[in-house]
Design an enzyme around this catalytic site. Structure first.
Site, mmCIF file in Angstrom:
data_model
loop_
_atom_site.group_PDB
_atom_site.id
_atom_site.type_symbol
_atom_site.label_atom_id
_atom_site.label_comp_id
_atom_site.label_asym_id
_atom_site.label_seq_id
_atom_site.Cartn_x
_atom_site.Cartn_y
_atom_site.Cartn_z
ATOM 1 N N HIS A 157 75.111 60.363 12.729
ATOM 2 C CA HIS A 157 74.246 59.779 13.776
ATOM 3 C C HIS A 157 75.233 58.435 13.907
ATOM 4 O O HIS A 157 75.372 57.512 13.304
ATOM 5 C CB HIS A 157 72.945 59.143 13.199
ATOM 6 C CG HIS A 157 72.185 58.694 14.279
ATOM 7 N ND1 HIS A 157 70.991 59.021 14.587
ATOM 8 C CD2 HIS A 157 72.559 57.547 15.190
ATOM 9 C CE1 HIS A 157 70.624 58.262 15.471
ATOM 10 N NE2 HIS A 157 71.312 57.261 15.918
ATOM 11 N N LYS A 180 69.017 65.264 21.505
ATOM 12 C CA LYS A 180 68.419 64.178 20.888
ATOM 13 C C LYS A 180 67.073 63.771 21.814
ATOM 14 O O LYS A 180 67.067 63.703 22.960
ATOM 15 C CB LYS A 180 69.355 63.028 21.023
ATOM 16 C CG LYS A 180 68.662 61.536 20.718
ATOM 17 C CD LYS A 180 68.679 61.483 19.124
ATOM 18 C CE LYS A 180 67.945 60.076 18.734
ATOM 19 N NZ LYS A 180 68.789 59.060 18.479
ATOM 20 N N HIS A 205 64.306 60.479 17.544
ATOM 21 C CA HIS A 205 64.139 58.759 17.288
ATOM 22 C C HIS A 205 62.675 58.915 17.035
ATOM 23 O O HIS A 205 61.665 58.806 18.115
ATOM 24 C CB HIS A 205 64.487 57.943 18.466
ATOM 25 C CG HIS A 205 64.095 56.818 18.107
ATOM 26 N ND1 HIS A 205 65.182 55.847 18.037
ATOM 27 C CD2 HIS A 205 63.240 55.753 18.070
ATOM 28 C CE1 HIS A 205 64.738 54.537 17.933
ATOM 29 N NE2 HIS A 205 63.516 54.551 17.683
ATOM 30 N N HIS A 227 76.721 55.753 17.338
ATOM 31 C CA HIS A 227 76.881 55.585 18.859
ATOM 32 C C HIS A 227 78.433 55.065 19.062
ATOM 33 O O HIS A 227 78.661 53.832 18.450
ATOM 34 C CB HIS A 227 75.847 54.268 19.166
ATOM 35 C CG HIS A 227 74.587 54.446 19.068
ATOM 36 N ND1 HIS A 227 73.504 55.241 19.982
ATOM 37 C CD2 HIS A 227 73.699 54.825 18.029
ATOM 38 C CE1 HIS A 227 72.410 55.351 19.690
ATOM 39 N NE2 HIS A 227 72.330 55.175 18.136
ATOM 40 N N HIS A 287 67.644 57.903 11.175
ATOM 41 C CA HIS A 287 67.236 56.787 10.713
ATOM 42 C C HIS A 287 65.984 56.277 10.162
ATOM 43 O O HIS A 287 65.404 55.488 10.710
ATOM 44 C CB HIS A 287 67.812 55.668 11.800
ATOM 45 C CG HIS A 287 67.283 55.889 13.290
ATOM 46 N ND1 HIS A 287 66.118 56.160 13.573
ATOM 47 C CD2 HIS A 287 67.887 56.017 14.248
ATOM 48 C CE1 HIS A 287 65.931 56.229 14.750
ATOM 49 N NE2 HIS A 287 67.129 56.140 15.469
ATOM 50 N N ASP A 303 73.985 55.405 12.195
ATOM 51 C CA ASP A 303 73.456 54.720 13.494
ATOM 52 C C ASP A 303 74.270 53.391 13.910
ATOM 53 O O ASP A 303 73.496 52.193 14.574
ATOM 54 C CB ASP A 303 71.836 54.474 13.261
ATOM 55 C CG ASP A 303 71.177 54.086 14.438
ATOM 56 O OD1 ASP A 303 71.629 54.314 15.569
ATOM 57 O OD2 ASP A 303 70.016 53.632 14.452
HETATM 58 O O1 DOR Z 1 68.803 49.756 16.936
HETATM 59 C C1 DOR Z 1 69.145 50.897 17.518
HETATM 60 N N1 DOR Z 1 70.252 50.647 18.398
HETATM 61 N N2 DOR Z 1 68.298 51.825 17.568
HETATM 62 C C2 DOR Z 1 68.359 53.110 18.341
HETATM 63 O O2 DOR Z 1 67.745 53.806 18.310
HETATM 64 C C3 DOR Z 1 69.488 53.068 19.681
HETATM 65 C C4 DOR Z 1 70.545 52.088 19.171
HETATM 66 C C5 DOR Z 1 71.439 51.647 20.384
HETATM 67 O O3 DOR Z 1 71.701 52.650 21.048
HETATM 68 O O4 DOR Z 1 71.659 50.406 20.676
HETATM 69 ZN ZN ZN Z 2 70.918 55.653 17.185
#
Ligand code: DOR
Ligand code: ZN
Length: 348
Positions: free
Chosen positions: A15, A101, A138, A17, A176, A249
């Protein structure tokens, strides 16, 4: 005297970003330093909703992998009301899209396009269940009147539980997780239901966020919970159960969007992710369980081969800088200006 070392099969991040554009030149080198593969989140602006967009994003990521490293981005699509069964089939056939997702509309960063009514996407979900393509969730309700600390628990009762009953074969990763209720739910289900655990939810609780002053760089969603929940998460991560595996995450935001009156949710941990997990597992006296959690269980769940390369960690402190360049701004990493007690020695 040489310090303690730990040799593991190279891990994957289930997971992540990575964001887009210039910021990829920070995030991709960090993640590819440690991980062989990563499930890449689709919540860009605009979100990645088609196979074509996922393939193009994948190429942009690949173009930022430092020379001599191998790193495979495992792409995902963002579930919107418009996703149909044909696009799910295309995703599966294309083989580089590994999951879909689901963000409830408004749950978190760039989730405006998320699903308001799950019923609208039942045909797509039906197709996923048939193909064995995982739905990544989520797990938080978004209703204003539900307390932010209860949103995961209420989601499990009101949305997830009925969904698993309606689609008993659907593969689901509850992403998460932050509560004992989520751990219990995942444990109560069959092999098709698993969960990822982040370093920040294993290392921090809501006192770290709020006591003695608000720390915007610890604000994430789902929000950090009380310490008894953190204990349940540590127990799950170190239990040796294949239902729980590594997903950082890691979610970077430019400093000015965190240190402001209405700050974004997300904690950046990719610069030291495995090192954080090693600290957590060592403190729980469970370093022998780290390899399964970090390197085996996720690959097994997604039915892709385990990695063959090895990575060596040593008990030498890693110094974390105060900030990293992040496009035309900076990002404040987790543990900024401090040390992590493990560091990566080599990957072979
Ligand atoms: O804290 C988070 N940031 N939780 C999420 O689900 C998305 C993520 C983000 O993309 O910044
Ligand atoms: Zn995330």
């Amino acid at each position: 005297m040489s310090s303690k070392t730990l040799r593991l099969t190279q891990p994957d991040d289930w997971h992540l970003h990575l964001r887009d554009g210039e910021t990829l030149s920070t995030t991709v080198p960090h993640s590819s330093r440690t991980f062989a593969r990563a499930i890449v989140m689709p919540n860009l602006k605009p979100p990645v909703t088609t196979v074509e967009q996922a393939l193009a994003y994948r190429q942009r990521i690949i173009s930022h992998i430092p020379k001599g490293r191998s790193f495979e981005p495992l792409m995902t699509l963002y579930l919107t009301d418009k996703l149909d069964a044909e696009e799910v089939q295309r995703a599966y056939d294309e083989q580089c899209v590994h999951a879909i997702k689901f963000y409830p509309a408004g749950a978190t960063t760039n989730s405006e396009s998320g699903v308001a009514e799950l019923e609208c996407v039942y045909p797509a979900i039906e197709k996923m269940a048939e193909l064995g393509l995982p739905l990544l969730i989520h797990g938080e309700v978004t209703d204003d009147h539900i307390d932010i600390f209860d949103r995961e628990r209420v989601f499990i009762d009101n949305v997830l539980s009925p969904l698993t009953q309606k689609f008993p074969k659907l593969k689901i990763v509850l992403e998460h997780i932050t509560t004992k209720e989520a751990v219990d739910f995942v444990n109560s289900q069959g092999d098709n239901i698993a969960a990822t655990l982040t370093p920040h939810h294993l290392l921090l609780d809501r006192n770290d966020l709020l006591a003695g002053g608000v720390k915007p760089h610890y604000y994430c969603l789902p929000i950090l919970k009380r310490s008894s929940h953190r204990s349940a998460l540590i127990e799950a991560a170190t239990s040796g159960s294949p239902k729980f595996f590594l997903g950082t995450d890691s979610a970077p935001h430019a400093i000015e969007t965190k240190e402001t009156s209405c700050g974004c949710a997300g904690i950046y941990s990719a610069h030291a992710a495995l090192e954080f997990y090693a600290e957590i597992f060592e403190a729980a006296n469970a370093l022998d369980k780290l390899e399964g959690f970090a390197s085996f269980f996720g690959a097994d769940f997604y039915k892709i081969p385990r990695n063959s390369a090895k990575i060596t960690l040593s008990k030498n402190p890693l110094s974390v800088p105060a900030e990293y360049i992040f496009g035309d701004s900076t990002v404040i990493p987790m543990r900024a200006g401090e040390t992590v007690s493990w560091s990566i020695e080599e990957t072979t």
